[in-house]
Design a protein around this motif. Structure first.
Motif, PDB file in Angstrom:
ATOM      1  N   LYS A 145      -6.716  -7.513 -31.505  1.00 53.04           N
ATOM      2  CA  LYS A 145      -5.289  -7.663 -31.811  1.00 53.04           C
ATOM      3  C   LYS A 145      -5.055  -8.409 -33.124  1.00 53.04           C
ATOM      4  O   LYS A 145      -3.972  -8.336 -33.702  1.00 53.04           O
ATOM      5  N   LYS A 146      -6.024  -9.198 -33.550  1.00 54.46           N
ATOM      6  CA  LYS A 146      -5.965  -9.906 -34.828  1.00 54.46           C
ATOM      7  C   LYS A 146      -4.707 -10.773 -34.973  1.00 54.46           C
ATOM      8  O   LYS A 146      -4.027 -10.779 -36.008  1.00 54.46           O
ATOM      9  N   ILE A 147      -4.389 -11.482 -33.895  1.00 55.10           N
ATOM     10  CA  ILE A 147      -3.226 -12.384 -33.957  1.00 55.10           C
ATOM     11  C   ILE A 147      -3.648 -13.846 -34.056  1.00 55.10           C
ATOM     12  O   ILE A 147      -2.815 -14.731 -34.265  1.00 55.10           O
ATOM     13  N   GLY A 148      -4.955 -14.079 -33.913  1.00 54.43           N
ATOM     14  CA  GLY A 148      -5.439 -15.465 -33.916  1.00 54.43           C
ATOM     15  C   GLY A 148      -5.163 -16.175 -35.221  1.00 54.43           C
ATOM     16  O   GLY A 148      -4.664 -17.312 -35.234  1.00 54.43           O
ATOM     17  N   LYS A 149      -5.478 -15.514 -36.347  1.00 60.45           N
ATOM     18  CA  LYS A 149      -5.314 -16.167 -37.645  1.00 60.45           C
ATOM     19  C   LYS A 149      -3.845 -16.446 -37.975  1.00 60.45           C
ATOM     20  O   LYS A 149      -3.519 -17.580 -38.383  1.00 60.45           O
ATOM     21  N   PRO A 150      -2.920 -15.496 -37.794  1.00 57.62           N
ATOM     22  CA  PRO A 150      -1.507 -15.801 -38.080  1.00 57.62           C
ATOM     23  C   PRO A 150      -0.964 -16.943 -37.219  1.00 57.62           C
ATOM     24  O   PRO A 150      -0.224 -17.807 -37.708  1.00 57.62           O
ATOM     25  N   VAL A 151      -1.335 -16.946 -35.931  1.00 56.95           N
ATOM     26  CA  VAL A 151      -0.852 -18.009 -35.039  1.00 56.95           C
ATOM     27  C   VAL A 151      -1.405 -19.359 -35.468  1.00 56.95           C
ATOM     28  O   VAL A 151      -0.698 -20.368 -35.477  1.00 56.95           O
ATOM     29  N   THR A 152      -2.685 -19.397 -35.847  1.00 50.26           N
ATOM     30  CA  THR A 152      -3.304 -20.646 -36.312  1.00 50.26           C
ATOM     31  C   THR A 152      -2.601 -21.168 -37.553  1.00 50.26           C
ATOM     32  O   THR A 152      -2.356 -22.373 -37.688  1.00 50.26           O
ATOM     33  N   ILE A 153      -2.271 -20.245 -38.484  1.00 49.50           N
ATOM     34  CA  ILE A 153      -1.583 -20.653 -39.708  1.00 49.50           C
ATOM     35  C   ILE A 153      -0.206 -21.234 -39.379  1.00 49.50           C
ATOM     36  O   ILE A 153       0.209 -22.251 -39.946  1.00 49.50           O
ATOM     37  N   ILE A 154       0.501 -20.605 -38.424  1.00 49.12           N
ATOM     38  CA  ILE A 154       1.833 -21.090 -38.046  1.00 49.12           C
ATOM     39  C   ILE A 154       1.737 -22.493 -37.447  1.00 49.12           C
ATOM     40  O   ILE A 154       2.498 -23.397 -37.814  1.00 49.12           O
ATOM     41  N   PHE A 155       0.788 -22.691 -36.535  1.00 50.24           N
ATOM     42  CA  PHE A 155       0.611 -24.007 -35.922  1.00 50.24           C
ATOM     43  C   PHE A 155       0.257 -25.054 -36.969  1.00 50.24           C
ATOM     44  O   PHE A 155       0.777 -26.179 -36.946  1.00 50.24           O
ATOM     45  N   PHE A 156      -0.619 -24.700 -37.900  1.00 49.60           N
ATOM     46  CA  PHE A 156      -1.036 -25.649 -38.934  1.00 49.60           C
ATOM     47  C   PHE A 156       0.136 -26.015 -39.841  1.00 49.60           C
ATOM     48  O   PHE A 156       0.327 -27.191 -40.187  1.00 49.60           O
ATOM     49  N   CYS A 208       3.291 -25.933 -39.084  1.00 45.65           N
ATOM     50  CA  CYS A 208       4.223 -26.769 -38.316  1.00 45.65           C
ATOM     51  C   CYS A 208       3.739 -28.216 -38.279  1.00 45.65           C
ATOM     52  O   CYS A 208       4.528 -29.153 -38.466  1.00 45.65           O
ATOM     53  N   PHE A 209       2.438 -28.391 -38.043  1.00 45.43           N
ATOM     54  CA  PHE A 209       1.870 -29.737 -37.993  1.00 45.43           C
ATOM     55  C   PHE A 209       2.010 -30.431 -39.347  1.00 45.43           C
ATOM     56  O   PHE A 209       2.449 -31.587 -39.433  1.00 45.43           O
ATOM     57  N   LEU A 210       1.651 -29.739 -40.418  1.00 45.39           N
ATOM     58  CA  LEU A 210       1.707 -30.327 -41.755  1.00 45.39           C
ATOM     59  C   LEU A 210       3.146 -30.623 -42.175  1.00 45.39           C
ATOM     60  O   LEU A 210       3.450 -31.709 -42.668  1.00 45.39           O
ATOM     61  N   SER A 211       4.025 -29.657 -41.962  1.00 49.96           N
ATOM     62  CA  SER A 211       5.406 -29.833 -42.404  1.00 49.96           C
ATOM     63  C   SER A 211       6.113 -30.934 -41.612  1.00 49.96           C
ATOM     64  O   SER A 211       6.965 -31.649 -42.162  1.00 49.96           O
ATOM     65  N   SER A 212       5.763 -31.104 -40.326  1.00 48.57           N
ATOM     66  CA  SER A 212       6.401 -32.164 -39.539  1.00 48.57           C
ATOM     67  C   SER A 212       6.079 -33.534 -40.127  1.00 48.57           C
ATOM     68  O   SER A 212       6.948 -34.418 -40.178  1.00 48.57           O
ATOM     69  N   HIS A 213       4.850 -33.715 -40.605  1.00 47.66           N
ATOM     70  CA  HIS A 213       4.481 -35.004 -41.196  1.00 47.66           C
ATOM     71  C   HIS A 213       5.113 -35.178 -42.576  1.00 47.66           C
ATOM     72  O   HIS A 213       5.531 -36.291 -42.936  1.00 47.66           O
ATOM     73  N   LEU A 214       5.191 -34.122 -43.342  1.00 47.63           N
ATOM     74  CA  LEU A 214       5.834 -34.216 -44.655  1.00 47.63           C
ATOM     75  C   LEU A 214       7.321 -34.528 -44.518  1.00 47.63           C
ATOM     76  O   LEU A 214       7.880 -35.323 -45.284  1.00 47.63           O
ATOM     77  N   ILE A 215       7.961 -33.893 -43.538  1.00 51.39           N
ATOM     78  CA  ILE A 215       9.382 -34.157 -43.303  1.00 51.39           C
ATOM     79  C   ILE A 215       9.589 -35.608 -42.877  1.00 51.39           C
ATOM     80  O   ILE A 215      10.534 -36.271 -43.318  1.00 51.39           O
ATOM     81  N   TYR A 216       8.679 -36.107 -42.043  1.00 51.87           N
ATOM     82  CA  TYR A 216       8.842 -37.487 -41.576  1.00 51.87           C
ATOM     83  C   TYR A 216       8.623 -38.474 -42.719  1.00 51.87           C
ATOM     84  O   TYR A 216       9.282 -39.529 -42.752  1.00 51.87           O
ATOM     85  N   ILE A 217       7.709 -38.165 -43.628  1.00 56.14           N
ATOM     86  CA  ILE A 217       7.505 -39.034 -44.796  1.00 56.14           C
ATOM     87  C   ILE A 217       8.815 -39.193 -45.558  1.00 56.14           C
ATOM     88  O   ILE A 217       9.211 -40.302 -45.934  1.00 56.14           O
ATOM     89  N   TRP A 218       9.515 -38.083 -45.757  1.00 56.80           N
ATOM     90  CA  TRP A 218      10.807 -38.137 -46.456  1.00 56.80           C
ATOM     91  C   TRP A 218      11.830 -38.909 -45.643  1.00 56.80           C
ATOM     92  O   TRP A 218      12.547 -39.780 -46.171  1.00 56.80           O
ATOM     93  N   ALA A 219      11.923 -38.640 -44.342  1.00 58.62           N
ATOM     94  CA  ALA A 219      12.910 -39.291 -43.490  1.00 58.62           C
ATOM     95  C   ALA A 219      12.679 -40.796 -43.413  1.00 58.62           C
ATOM     96  O   ALA A 219      13.631 -41.586 -43.422  1.00 58.62           O
TER      97      ALA A 219
END
Length: 606
Positions: free
Chosen positions: A166-177, A179-190
């Motif tokens: 199905k080749k969905i593993g890589k897209p899902v992993t990228i989305i999770f990563f 989300c994790f990275l952006s949540s910390h970047l957003i919190y740095i700004w906040a």
């Protein structure tokens, strides 16, 4: 020789692939369980705050589950030779982790805390409480979680090849990563710009440690330090949650009594100074009025004033300030057109503690630096009193003779070892300062009496916190250093018109004054539970504990012990002389009530 296709490398490769898919499905399960944290947290008011909540939900649980896989299960893939044994170990491990997560959601729902030593003590305690009973029901979910893990494990093993196509593993992993990275970047700004709809979510999820980078941003020109310090002074820490104060709209039986209210605050005055020798005038006044001899401040620092006015523990102060919320007693006086004024020396200047308390009050600041500054404050108060009309009035007079004495303890700390003579001299100087404060109080009371105001004026004489001279033999001096009775116990003398002189021996607290004034002065019919952590001062029924603390610790004071719990859930038990009892265990039902009180006024979702 025929290749069986079951070499070590192929087996490990297949198990690694299975482990990735197993982690993916457990991320989904963890997110579903973790949605309870969202349900029990205030829904952010802004779109950015809502987006951050969802992004951090995705990113945090994806990281948490995958990190556990990498740290625990992935190495076992190379060690355990049997695929069935590895899958069984994986099922047991994930069941355990999900069970802990489920327990954590329950702790968060009931206590607004994540699993820590105190919560574990409550869980494992043999005391019969409703909290323990609710937790026991959660363990019924363990067999269900175990069965789900077995089904997922077997299904992935059988469907592994079809899932890989199905080749969905890589897209899902990228989305999770992302989300994790952006949540910390957003919190740095906040965090840098005090954006509370995001910073208030800091402790929503377990094992969550949002990233901050103020030094990095300042170094690269992304943050102006002076602007940041200005915002820090204006907004405080920026991590405050929304306080629902009061919990319910206030109700009243009538317009209330038209009594004046005079509050005299003597900074840093411990309770044992109220004697015939040290404070003769106040001592005589206490004999003829209501004297609360077992009275405690709600903290060991200046925020005792906050608890006195709001009736809330001091840990709510940052959120109250951020919300610009006045004390109910001041708001009630303003609605009844009280004439109000507050008097002090320059202590009010630049003190964020008083910004909200006295925001609608005429603040009279005396900037005199000599030893007669308190006399000038009393003179200013007399002048103001002579200008009041027939309407009821409220005045707050802060006497800092004893507070200014505290600076001498810094001198004493420079001498090691400290001689008994030096300590005796220091105590004598402290008593002298208390005597001077007593003369100011006598001056105030004489003025009230001369104007025949005692029949319609409530007089409150107390202190924000106490003072210690190493009385506990733990090298602690002054205040804000421990939660012994020397730093918490303060005088509380009240003159209430038409009440007979009484010595009240039950434990009382600064948290009680707000409830007393709201009930007996303003005649509210609302339950004090809805607007205060205290109760009526004149309620003579015994209470099991008194709550005190600061932003990092809470203290539960009972007749014989003091239990201190830090922000990480570690606790220490002390006897009445503040000697550590290493093997003593606190009554956990009291701890549960105390911890609940620290979170009770934070906004709860509908």
């Amino acid at each position: 020789m025929v290749n069986s296709g079951n070499t070590y490398g192929e087996r490990v490769s297949r198990l690694v692939s299975w482990g990735h898919w197993f982690s993916f499905f457990n991320i989904i399960i963890a997110m579903l369980i973790g949605s309870r944290f969202i349900a029990q947290s205030p829904w952010p008011d802004t779109v950015i705050g809502q987006a951050y909540l969802l992004i951090s939900w995705f990113g945090h649980f994806a990281f948490l589950v995958f990190a556990l896989y990498i740290l625990v299960l992935f190495p076992l893939t190379f060690v355990i030779p049997s695929r069935k044994l590895l899958r069984l170990v994986s099922v047991c491990f994930t069941t355990l982790c999900l069970t802990l997560l489920l327990l954590d959601t329950q702790a968060y729902e009931k206590l607004h805390l994540h699993l820590n030593p105190v919560v574990w003590e409550l869980l494992l305690s043999k005391e019969k409480t409703a909290f323990n009973a609710q937790w026991q029901y959660l363990f019924a979910a363990v067999p269900i979680l175990f069965l789900i893990q077995i089904v997922i494990s077997e299904w992935i093993w059988k469907k592994q090849r079809s899932l890989s196509r199905k080749k969905i593993g890589k897209p899902v992993t990228i989305i999770f990563f992302l989300c994790f990275l952006s949540s910390h970047l957003i919190y740095i700004w906040a965090d840098a710009f005090f954006y509370r709809p995001i910073t208030s979510q800091r402790t929503n999820f377990p094992l969550s440690y949002p990233m901050t980078a103020k030094s990095f941003m300042e170094k690269h020109g992304l943050l102006d330090r002076s602007d940041y310090l200005e915002r820090l002074e204006e907004y405080g820490s920026g991590n405050g949650e929304v306080v629902n104060y009061p919990l319910e709209p206030m109700k009243y039986d009538g317009l209330g009594k038209k009594y004046n209210v005079l509050m005299v605050m003597v900074d840093n005055l411990r309770s044992d100074m109220l004697t015939q020798q040290v404070m003769p005038s106040t001592f005589e006044f206490a004999k003829n009025n209501q004297n609360f001899v077992n009275h405690y401040s709600a903290t060991n620092n200046v925020y005792g004033v906050f608890s006195l006015f709001y009736g809330l523990p001091s840990n709510y102060s940052a959120s109250i300030k951020a919300q610009d919320t006045q004390p109910l007693i001041i708001d009630s006086m303003a609605k009844r057109h009280y004439q109000m004024a507050a008097f002090s020396d320059d202590k009010f200047e630049g003190s964020e503690l008083y910004d909200e308390i006295f925001s609608s009050i005429d603040v009279q600041k005396n900037t005199a630096q000599d030893h007669d500054s308190n006399n000038e404050i009393v003179d200013d108060w007399k002048t103001w009193l002579s200008t009041t009309s027939n309407k009821p009035w409220f005045s707050y007079v802060e006497l800092s003779n004893v507070e200014r004495f505290e600076n001498n303890t810094q001198v004493l700390n420079q001498f090691t070892p400290k001689s008994k003579n030096a300590i005796a001299m220091l105590k004598a100087s402290y008593q002298s300062a208390a005597f001077t404060a007593d003369q100011s109080i006598q001056n105030i009371l004489t003025e009230i009496d001369s104007k025949n105001l005692l029949n319609n004026t409530i007089v409150v004489i107390t202190s924000n916190h106490g003072m210690e001279f190493n009385d506990t033999n733990s090298n602690t001096w002054g205040s804000d250093s421990n939660f012994s009775r020397y730093q918490l116990q303060v005088p509380m003398v009240v003159h209430w018109p038409d009440k007979k002189p009484t010595v009240y021996t039950q434990h009382t607290s600064h948290l009680d004054l707000s409830a007393t004034l709201m009930q007996d002065l303003f005649e509210t019919s609302s339950n004090p539970y809805d607007f205060s952590s205290g109760r009526n001062l004149f309620d003579t029924s015994k209470r099991p504990w008194i709550l005190a603390g600061d932003n990092k610790n809470i203290a539960l004071v009972t007749k014989d012990t003091t239990t201190v719990v830090d922000q990480f859930g570690n606790y220490k038990v002390y006897d009445k002389n503040y000697k550590r009892q290493k093997h003593a265990k606190p009554k956990l039902s009291f701890m549960l009530q105390g911890l609940s009180e620290l979170k009770r006024f934070y906004h709860q979702p509908n």
